[in-house]
Design a protein around this motif. Structure first.
Motif, mmCIF file in Angstrom:
data_model
loop_
_atom_site.group_PDB
_atom_site.id
_atom_site.type_symbol
_atom_site.label_atom_id
_atom_site.label_comp_id
_atom_site.label_asym_id
_atom_site.label_seq_id
_atom_site.Cartn_x
_atom_site.Cartn_y
_atom_site.Cartn_z
ATOM 1 N N TYR A 186 26.167 38.344 48.343
ATOM 2 C CA TYR A 186 26.129 39.561 49.178
ATOM 3 C C TYR A 186 25.331 40.662 48.476
ATOM 4 O O TYR A 186 25.730 41.180 47.436
ATOM 5 C CB TYR A 186 27.551 40.057 49.467
ATOM 6 N N ASN A 187 24.214 41.046 49.066
ATOM 7 C CA ASN A 187 23.350 42.057 48.464
ATOM 8 C C ASN A 187 23.945 43.458 48.523
ATOM 9 O O ASN A 187 23.553 44.346 47.768
ATOM 10 C CB ASN A 187 21.983 42.068 49.156
ATOM 11 N N ASP A 188 24.889 43.697 49.437
ATOM 12 C CA ASP A 188 25.439 45.036 49.614
ATOM 13 C C ASP A 188 26.558 45.359 48.622
ATOM 14 O O ASP A 188 27.039 46.487 48.581
ATOM 15 C CB ASP A 188 25.991 45.199 51.045
ATOM 16 N N THR A 210 30.824 56.771 49.575
ATOM 17 C CA THR A 210 31.006 55.557 48.767
ATOM 18 C C THR A 210 32.426 55.499 48.207
ATOM 19 O O THR A 210 32.978 56.512 47.785
ATOM 20 C CB THR A 210 30.005 55.539 47.588
ATOM 21 N N SER A 477 33.090 48.939 47.961
ATOM 22 C CA SER A 477 31.855 48.152 47.984
ATOM 23 C C SER A 477 31.215 48.051 46.603
ATOM 24 O O SER A 477 30.290 47.271 46.380
ATOM 25 C CB SER A 477 30.854 48.748 48.965
#
Length: 573
Positions: A186-188, A210, A477
């Motif tokens: 997962y790049n995120d 964030t 994240s």
């Protein structure tokens, strides 16, 4: 001319080099010395790197750094290396007993250490027999009693090697391994496997909207927290200089949330406000002498032991007297000194032991932090556990000296170190201002303490979902690992240490501890192997020595003992 390689030029390497030169000058001899260090500022190591941000603070009161003493003038190889001042003289330190203790940025200590090294290097570089090599050592090979030191660009041979390397990376825990595998798809999602260098989080400082998880609730978490929140969106402001009460003022909305968590969720306990309050907890010289004698008597005895009562009873004897002497400064009680001593022993034996003199850990984390802040300020009665923690801090230097290279079995060594590590929540506690900043960020709804105690964690394409005991959840994240690796030799994954282990050049004193060394710092090689001339000072020798994480231990007698032993050995052979 004999050849010596010193690998690692942090504070220990610096003090080792100084003492080596002193002993060589006394013996009126010279050797070839090569220093290997990959950092930008030799003398500092990574912990005290002078380029790190001001948000990384020293965690020992500046007045306590009196132990970093001046270096006398050295006459070596027909040259004079000028004297260098003590840390307190260098920074013109002055403070009354009632003034709040100062905890400057770590880069200030870095400047001192680097200047102290440069004062040596400026003279030593005039000799062909001295080299400072900016490179990481990857291997040490034993070849007919000679030691080959390899970097990516060099391969040189020496008679002796001194390892003074600091913190080494270790094999990731199972949890971190699973997280690494997960985020690869997962790049995120972003996982930071280590806290330092803290500058790696620069891109996060001014991000918006964030939620960041922080694995760990200790000193490294505070460094992360402070670095991320002193930014374009806001900053801290002390509104009461007497208590360091702090607010976090926002210039504009950032919508950032920091979510720390740990296995027990217990916060760090701040050190006393000033020298005047700290002196409430100081043992007498006579008490420390008796403590030292009792610990040394056990450490020199080869008789099998199955507990560490010798330590807990010795600490309890001092701490009970201190607690009784606090009188109305402590929580009110009618117990005798003997009864207090028994409570202390019970608490040291069992961290879950409860009593009305011991601070209740089951209140909210916010209130627990505030309570310990008030104890540190001396404005509310002191609990027994707070008292024990501060007394332990004052006993630590004596314990470290008296119990290093103990002859007791390895399990007892491990238990002593484990109890000392447990004490560090109190004894290595941060300044009051740091904990006031924690509360300020909670008040500003930036730091979320709802998940601080051992949350359930699930990973998905959205990130890390933390769930607490109330069944509340939050999603992150970004995850930052702020748990520092323990110096467990068998888990270290740097090429140099793996190479030495694989070749049976070094062995751990215990499966959970570091390299086994002699009292003068030399590696104990397996009986089936020839003796190798490698000495180890510092963190990698944890177990053989204790107290490896303190800056003052970098300027202690163990380093002097190695230097004397080395020069004696090389001038008599």
């Amino acid at each position: 001319m004999k050849q010596l390689a010193i690998i690692g030029m942090g504070p220990r390497g610096l003090y080792a080099l100084e003492n080596l030169l002193i002993e060589l000058s006394r013996a009126n001899t010279t050797i070839e010395i090569h220093v290997y260090d990959a950092t930008s500022h030799p003398g500092t190591g990574n912990v005290w790197d002078r380029s790190q941000p001001d948000s990384n603070w020293i965690n020992i009161t500046e007045r306590a750094l009196v132990g970093i003493e001046a270096r006398s003038e050295i006459r070596y190889n027909n040259h004079i290396i000028k004297a260098f001042p003590s840390y307190l003289d260098w920074c013109h330190f002055s403070q009354s007993k009632n003034e709040p203790d100062s905890f400057p940025p770590r880069n200030k200590m870095g400047r001192y250490l680097n200047e102290r090294f440069q004062s040596l290097e400026n003279v030593l570089t005039q000799f062909k027999s001295f080299k400072c090599i900016k490179a990481e050592v990857t291997h040490i090979n034993v070849n007919h009693q000679k030691l080959q030191v390899l970097t990516h660009a060099h391969q040189l041979q020496y008679d002796d090697v001194l390892l003074t390397v600091g913190h080494q990376s270790t094999t990731p825990s199972q949890q971190l391994k699973e997280w690494q595998s997960h985020i690869a798809a997962y790049n995120d999602l972003t996982l930071f496997k280590a806290t330092y260098p803290i500058s790696q989080f620069k891109a996060l400082q001014n991000t918006t909207n964030t939620t960041i998880g922080i694995r760990g609730f200790g000193l490294a978490m505070i460094d992360v927290m402070r670095y991320l929140t002193i930014n374009n969106f806001g900053n801290f402001k002390v509104i009461n200089p007497n208590t360091f009460e702090t607010v976090y003022y926002k210039r504009k909305v950032q919508n950032i949330t920091l979510v720390p968590f740990s296995l027990d969720g217990l916060p760090l306990v701040p050190k006393p406000l000033n020298q005047c309050i700290d002196e409430w907890y100081v043992p007498t010289h006579q008490e420390l002498d008796v403590f030292k004698s009792e610990i040394e008597a056990v450490s020199k005895c080869t008789q099998e032991k199955d507990n560490i009562n010798f330590l807990t009873h010795a600490i309890a004897t001092i701490a009970s007297r201190v607690f009784i002497d606090l009188q109305d400064k402590s929580i009110s009680h009618t117990l005798s000194e003997i009864e207090i001593k028994l409570l202390i022993i019970n608490w040291l034996d069992d961290e879950n032991f409860s009593h009305n003199l011991i601070q209740d850990q089951n209140i909210s984390t916010y209130q627990l932090i505030q309570t310990y802040i008030d104890m540190a300020l001396g404005v509310i009665p002191v609990s027994l556990d707070y008292c024990i923690g501060q007394v332990w801090r004052h006993c630590q230097p004596t314990l470290y000296r008296a119990f290093s290279h103990a002859k007791v079995n390895e399990t007892i060594v491990e238990k002593v170190i484990a109890l000392d590590e447990r004490s560090k929540r109190y004894s290595y506690g941060p300044p009051i201002e740091s904990m006031q900043q924690v509360l300020a960020l909670v008040d500003a709804q930036i730091l979320n303490l709802d998940f601080v105690s051992h949350p359930d964690i699930k990973v998905s394409h959205e990130g890390w979902t933390l769930k607490n005991y109330k069944n509340e959840s939050i999603n992150c994240s970004i995850m930052i690992n702020s748990v520092l690796d323990a110096p467990k030799l068998l888990d270290v994954d740097t090429p140099l240490i793996k190479n030495l282990l694989q070749n049976d050049v070094i062995q751990p004193i215990h499966s959970k501890l570091g390299i086994e060394t002699t009292t003068d710092g030399y590696v104990k090689t397996p009986e089936s192997k020839s003796k190798v001339h490698i000495a180890v000072l510092g963190r990698l020798a944890k177990g053989s020595v204790i107290g490896v994480d303190a800056i003052l231990e970098c300027f202690g007698p163990r380093i002097k003992k190695w230097a004397k032993a080395y020069v004696t050995k090389r001038t008599t052979n």
